[in-house]
Design a protein around this motif. Structure first.
Motif, PDB file in Angstrom:
ATOM      1  N   LYS A  13      -6.122 -10.341  -6.775  1.00 41.64           N
ATOM      2  CA  LYS A  13      -5.617 -10.883  -8.035  1.00 41.64           C
ATOM      3  C   LYS A  13      -6.246 -12.251  -8.308  1.00 41.64           C
ATOM      4  O   LYS A  13      -5.741 -13.030  -9.106  1.00 41.64           O
ATOM      5  CB  LYS A  13      -4.097 -10.984  -7.979  1.00 41.64           C
ATOM      6  N   VAL A  46      -5.718  -4.647  -4.572  1.00 39.39           N
ATOM      7  CA  VAL A  46      -6.846  -5.244  -5.287  1.00 39.39           C
ATOM      8  C   VAL A  46      -6.589  -6.737  -5.464  1.00 39.39           C
ATOM      9  O   VAL A  46      -5.473  -7.154  -5.779  1.00 39.39           O
ATOM     10  CB  VAL A  46      -7.042  -4.558  -6.660  1.00 39.39           C
ATOM     11  N   TRP A  97       0.830  -1.211   0.000  1.00 35.94           N
ATOM     12  CA  TRP A  97       0.000   0.000   0.000  1.00 35.94           C
ATOM     13  C   TRP A  97       0.863   1.258   0.000  1.00 35.94           C
ATOM     14  O   TRP A  97       0.595   2.199  -0.744  1.00 35.94           O
ATOM     15  CB  TRP A  97      -0.922  -0.020   1.223  1.00 35.94           C
ATOM     16  N   GLU A 105      -4.416   0.468  -5.167  1.00 38.25           N
ATOM     17  CA  GLU A 105      -4.500  -0.445  -6.312  1.00 38.25           C
ATOM     18  C   GLU A 105      -3.648  -1.688  -6.099  1.00 38.25           C
ATOM     19  O   GLU A 105      -3.955  -2.751  -6.635  1.00 38.25           O
ATOM     20  CB  GLU A 105      -4.101   0.260  -7.601  1.00 38.25           C
ATOM     21  N   ALA A 106      -2.597  -1.582  -5.305  1.00 33.73           N
ATOM     22  CA  ALA A 106      -1.731  -2.734  -5.035  1.00 33.73           C
ATOM     23  C   ALA A 106      -2.437  -3.781  -4.193  1.00 33.73           C
ATOM     24  O   ALA A 106      -2.002  -4.929  -4.135  1.00 33.73           O
ATOM     25  CB  ALA A 106      -0.468  -2.274  -4.337  1.00 33.73           C
TER      26      ALA A 106
END
Length: 63
Positions: free
Chosen positions: A40, A38, A29, A35-36
């Protein structure tokens, strides 16, 4: 939670995950923002069942 100032150990307790996971998330973060974090998708190896086996499993679980 990190943006609100919550510490990694507090996040770990709240989400019931390991402190190590929370520290990894905190580093991601800080480095790349929200966005890191989110998803996968599911981790682990791909499902080894074929389509027919998956259908039978779903039917059994629905029963």
């Amino acid at each position: 939670m990190f943006a609100a100032g919550m510490s990694p150990p507090a996040v770990a307790r709240k989400l019931r995950v390991s402190r190590k996971s929370a520290y990894v998330w905190h580093k991601a973060w800080r480095t790349a923002g929200a966005e890191a974090l989110v998803s996968k998708g599911p981790g682990g190896p791909p499902c080894r069942l074929n389509a027919a086996q998956v259908e039978r499993l779903e039917a059994a679980l629905d029963a």
